[in-house]
Design an enzyme around this catalytic site. Structure first.
Site, PDB file in Angstrom:
ATOM      1  N   LYS A 197      56.216  82.425 168.400  1.00 49.97           N
ATOM      2  CA  LYS A 197      57.093  81.661 167.508  1.00 49.97           C
ATOM      3  C   LYS A 197      57.706  82.641 166.522  1.00 49.97           C
ATOM      4  CE  LYS A 197      56.882  77.917 164.140  1.00 49.97           C
ATOM      5  NZ  LYS A 197      56.048  76.778 163.734  1.00 49.97           N
ATOM      6  N   LYS A 250      59.582  80.265 171.211  1.00 47.00           N
ATOM      7  CA  LYS A 250      60.403  79.451 170.307  1.00 47.00           C
ATOM      8  C   LYS A 250      61.091  80.329 169.294  1.00 47.00           C
ATOM      9  CE  LYS A 250      59.618  76.147 166.625  1.00 47.00           C
ATOM     10  NZ  LYS A 250      58.617  75.666 165.731  1.00 47.00           N
TER      11      LYS A 250
END
Ligand code: PBG
Ligand code: ZN
Length: 325
Positions: A197, A250
């Site tokens: 992330k 992400k």
């Protein structure tokens, strides 16, 4: 492979030839649809920051679950939205049976048995300051935060979560969750870690929608620096070692090199998160033109899958599934 013997345009001449030779196509099987839930009773209220999505609870939430099932979308990712008055320094509703996520899971379970319930797990929706972990001496305390993440994971499993998706980017979070779940008798509940992330600006609409933007961001102290690909691989490797069943990259679109590389280096399923800022970029580019919007939607989703994602977490899941039907 020289012209004029070889002419690649022959492979593109008709739509049916293009269909036959297409390497990547989309299906509802590929999608995970995020939903935003509140603890209040029977709510359906549009989320301004995410056009097309509603804040849900109770009967409207049950309707949404049945709609997902009828569209063939296999899974939903659950995000709680708290009123200011329900937040507290220790993120209490993250590990209470009365928390909005736990209540939503019970509703979803009853309304649409079999729909996979993925519980996003972070503390930023629950804490007064909006940080993803608990603060000690002015900093996010990693190991203290793990205790709360572990409690929250068990609470979500009790409420019916099939998969726990920790998104706090704390070191050791998968291990804390795996050991907590196993000790509580939930060895069949999966973990899907937001391993890679990145510290992206593209979460802005999500932070507005979930009322969880910190007044002063500390995300750079835990999320991966945008410039780092090798470190993202280390994050994924460590999460797999800690027991992660699946991993998430992400955001998606600017990060497809990470998806492609993870596919080469690891064997476990990879999800890519087509985040709120990416969703809004498509909506903005299309303006009110529905055909153009659909074209951009399918192009971006196809590219994410082509890069190697097994699953795509996307706010387009319903629209795309409807169009594919
Ligand atoms: C953390 C979480 C965030 C998103 C998903 N889970 C926000 C953040 O990390 O700051 C962002 C998703 C999106 O932008 O669509 N709870
Ligand atoms: Zn967070």
């Amino acid at each position: 492979m020289a012209f004029p013997v070889h002419r690649l345009r022959r492979l593109r001449r008709t739509e049916n030839i293009r269909r036959l030779v297409r390497e990547t196509s989309l299906a509802p099987d590929d999608f995970i649809y995020p939903i935003f839930v509140t603890g209040a009773n029977d709510v359906r209220r549009p989320l301004k920051a995410l056009p097309g999505l509603d804040l849900l609870s109770g009967k409207p939430l049950a309707e949404e679950a049945r709609e997902l099932k009828s569209l063939g979308v296999p899974a939903t990712l659950i995000f709680p939205v708290l009123e200011e008055g329900d937040k507290d320094a220790k993120a209490a509703l993250a590990y209470s049976a009365d928390g909005p996520a736990q209540r939503a899971m019970r509703t979803l379970r009853d309304a649409a048995p079999g729909l996979i319930l993925i519980a996003d797990l972070c503390l930023c929706e629950y804490t007064l300051d909006g940080h993803c972990g608990l603060i000690r001496d002015g900093e996010i305390d990693n190991d203290l935060t793990l205790e709360y993440i572990q409690k929250s994971a068990v609470s979500f499993a009790q409420a019916g979560a099939d998969i726990i998706a920790p998104s706090a980017m704390m070191d050791g979070m998968v291990q804390a969750i795996r050991s907590g779940l196993d000790a509580a008798g939930y060895s069949s509940v999966l973990t899907m870690s937001y391993s890679a992330k990145f510290c992206s600006g593209l979460y802005g609409p999500f932070k507005a929608a979930t009322n969880s933007a910190p007044s002063e961001s500390k995300h750079a102290t835990h999320q991966v620096d945008v410039g780092n690909a090798r470190q993202a691989m280390t994050e994924i490797r460590l999460d797999i070692e800690e027991g992660a069943d699946m991993v998430i990259v992400k955001p998606a679109l600017g990060y497809l090199d990470i998806v492609a590389r993870a596919l080469q280096e690891f064997e476990i399923p990879i999800a890519a998160y087509n985040v709120s800022g990416e969703y809004n970029m498509v909506l903005q580019a299309a303006g009110g033109d529905a055909d153009y919007r659909a074209r951009l939607m399918f192009e971006t989703l196809t590219c994410i899958k082509r890069a190697g994602a097994d699953m795509i977490i996307t706010y387009f899941a319903k629209d795309a599934s409807r169009a594919l039907a």
